[in-house]
Design a protein around this motif. Structure first.
Motif, PDB file in Angstrom:
ATOM      1  N   ARG A 258       0.951  -1.229  -0.478  1.00  0.00           N
ATOM      2  CA  ARG A 258      -0.109  -0.017  -0.009  1.00  0.00           C
ATOM      3  C   ARG A 258       0.723   1.360  -0.103  1.00  0.00           C
ATOM      4  O   ARG A 258       0.875   2.329   0.012  1.00  0.00           O
ATOM      5  CB  ARG A 258      -1.175  -0.006   1.222  1.00  0.00           C
TER       6      ARG A 258
ATOM      7  N   LYS B 105      -6.614   4.903 -10.564  1.00  0.00           N
ATOM      8  CA  LYS B 105      -6.829   5.447  -9.376  1.00  0.00           C
ATOM      9  C   LYS B 105      -7.540   6.446  -9.403  1.00  0.00           C
ATOM     10  O   LYS B 105      -8.993   7.284  -9.113  1.00  0.00           O
ATOM     11  CB  LYS B 105      -5.962   4.473  -8.675  1.00  0.00           C
TER      12      LYS B 105
ATOM     13  N   PRO C 196      -8.016   1.215  -0.502  1.00  0.00           N
ATOM     14  CA  PRO C 196      -8.644   0.712  -1.376  1.00  0.00           C
ATOM     15  C   PRO C 196     -10.314   0.159  -1.043  1.00  0.00           C
ATOM     16  O   PRO C 196     -10.737   0.181  -0.383  1.00  0.00           O
ATOM     17  CB  PRO C 196      -7.891  -0.748   0.214  1.00  0.00           C
TER      18      PRO C 196
ATOM     19  N   SER D  14     -13.610   2.504  -9.760  1.00  0.00           N
ATOM     20  CA  SER D  14     -12.018   2.223  -9.827  1.00  0.00           C
ATOM     21  C   SER D  14     -12.000   1.395 -10.934  1.00  0.00           C
ATOM     22  O   SER D  14     -13.114   0.959 -11.778  1.00  0.00           O
ATOM     23  CB  SER D  14     -11.489   0.999  -8.529  1.00  0.00           C
TER      24      SER D  14
ATOM     25  N   GLU E  28      -6.573  -5.054  -7.001  1.00  0.00           N
ATOM     26  CA  GLU E  28      -5.965  -4.340  -5.581  1.00  0.00           C
ATOM     27  C   GLU E  28      -6.704  -5.222  -4.247  1.00  0.00           C
ATOM     28  O   GLU E  28      -8.337  -5.325  -4.100  1.00  0.00           O
ATOM     29  CB  GLU E  28      -6.296  -2.526  -5.397  1.00  0.00           C
TER      30      GLU E  28
ATOM     31  N   LYS F 167      -1.195  -4.639  -4.399  1.00  0.00           N
ATOM     32  CA  LYS F 167      -1.778  -4.069  -5.765  1.00  0.00           C
ATOM     33  C   LYS F 167      -0.932  -5.262  -6.975  1.00  0.00           C
ATOM     34  O   LYS F 167       0.774  -5.242  -6.450  1.00  0.00           O
ATOM     35  CB  LYS F 167      -1.451  -2.771  -6.261  1.00  0.00           C
TER      36      LYS F 167
END
Length: 169
Positions: A31, A65, A87, A92, A107, A113
């Motif tokens: 992350r 994103k 997330p 998305s 993700e 990811k």
């Protein structure tokens, strides 16, 4: 154990969308944008050193994103372009295609990811990315020798991912 509504890892993973090895590269980021794993199979041209490549890939994902969240027609509160999202928050994307490659992204709820870059004619890889994530959980996360956030160095995971990705179309 079950992740993403799938079944436990079994000897029969999701069926590849075509025959042959069309995978170019695989990235796994945490992350915080740290590249935990990078693999190449059929990368036709190497243009950058690996550190620059990893930064550009994570920056691309961050920007896409953010852009998809900003353009979401169903959300009234658009937020600021470039502000990180949690997330699963906002709109998305799963993949995009150019004339030379297709980038597929998954993700996890924890912010991991998984990015797979393949031939542009490769089909939908969402189930395949979930399978790779399940391999990650089984062989890396559950490994008592693995320290979260460290580069992935697990031979069983590497072998399993390599065999699976080589079969993807």
């Amino acid at each position: 154990m079950q992740f993403f509504g799938g079944s436990e890892i079994s000897p029969s993973p999701p069926v590849p969308t075509a025959s042959g090895n069309n995978a170019y590269m695989l990235y796994i980021f945490n992350r915080n944008g740290v590249c935990l794993l990078y693999r190449e199979w059929n990368r036709p041209l190497k243009t950058l050193n690996s550190q620059q490549d990893h930064k550009l890939m994570f920056g691309l994902l961050f920007s896409l994103k953010s852009l998809t969240a900003k353009m979401d027609p169903t959300c009234v509160d658009k937020g600021n372009l470039g502000v990180p999202q949690l997330p699963g928050q906002g709109c998305s994307f799963h993949s995009f295609r150019t004339n030379t490659y297709k980038l597929s992204l998954m993700e996890s709820p924890s912010g991991i990811k998984i990015i797979l870059v393949t031939h542009p004619r490769t089909g939908d890889l969402r189930e395949s990315l979930k399978y790779i994530y399940n391999l990650y959980v089984e062989y890396v996360v559950k490994n008592p020798l693995y320290s979260p956030g460290a580069p992935i160095r697990c031979e069983l995971f590497d072998t399993s991912v390599d065999q699976y990705v080589r079969g993807l179309g």
